[in-house]
Design a protein around this motif. Structure first.
Motif, mmCIF file in Angstrom:
data_model
loop_
_atom_site.group_PDB
_atom_site.id
_atom_site.type_symbol
_atom_site.label_atom_id
_atom_site.label_comp_id
_atom_site.label_asym_id
_atom_site.label_seq_id
_atom_site.Cartn_x
_atom_site.Cartn_y
_atom_site.Cartn_z
ATOM 1 N N THR A 1 36.767 81.150 60.168
ATOM 2 C CA THR A 1 36.149 79.764 61.209
ATOM 3 C C THR A 1 36.751 78.048 59.572
ATOM 4 O O THR A 1 37.092 78.774 58.314
ATOM 5 N N GLU B 1 40.484 78.221 55.315
ATOM 6 C CA GLU B 1 39.497 79.842 56.387
ATOM 7 C C GLU B 1 39.056 80.715 56.097
ATOM 8 O O GLU B 1 38.873 81.055 54.693
ATOM 9 N N SER C 1 34.938 75.035 63.804
ATOM 10 C CA SER C 1 34.767 76.523 64.355
ATOM 11 C C SER C 1 35.632 77.031 65.691
ATOM 12 O O SER C 1 36.030 77.922 65.796
#
Length: 102
Positions: A2, A59, A100
């Motif tokens: 994500t 990330e 996401s």
């Protein structure tokens, strides 16, 4: 994975040269990607009272890892700009955006 936008606050405890914020921004520029730019976020915000906020994209599999990674990245950028942890102490990171991909 994500994409998280993490905000890391800090304070310059002594005067810093004008080149320091520019050096920090250059080091962190790859972390200011389309997601955070589309949200209209500035990478580095300097305040008149010597406080600052850094917003970067990370990330990670979860919020905890994203915050840890952001702290490592910001600490390294400040160090590369010639600042120690005591010159620019950091506050707790906070998630200020999540993408996401859903």
């Amino acid at each position: 994975m994500t994409s998280f936008v993490i905000t890391v606050p800090g304070t310059f405890v002594s005067d810093v040269a004008d080149s320091v914020p520019l050096a920090v921004e250059r080091k962190l520029a790859p972390r200011h990607t389309e997601f955070s730019e589309n949200e209209g976020l500035q990478l580095l915000t300097l305040n008149e009272d010597a406080t600052f906020s850094i917003r970067l994209e990370v990330e990670a599999p979860d919020k905890y890892e994203a915050e840890l990674d952001a702290m490592r990245i910001v600490t390294a950028a400040l160090k590369d700009a010639g600042l120690s942890e005591s010159d620019a102490p950091l506050g707790p990171p906070a998630v200020t955006g999540i993408d996401s991909g859903l």
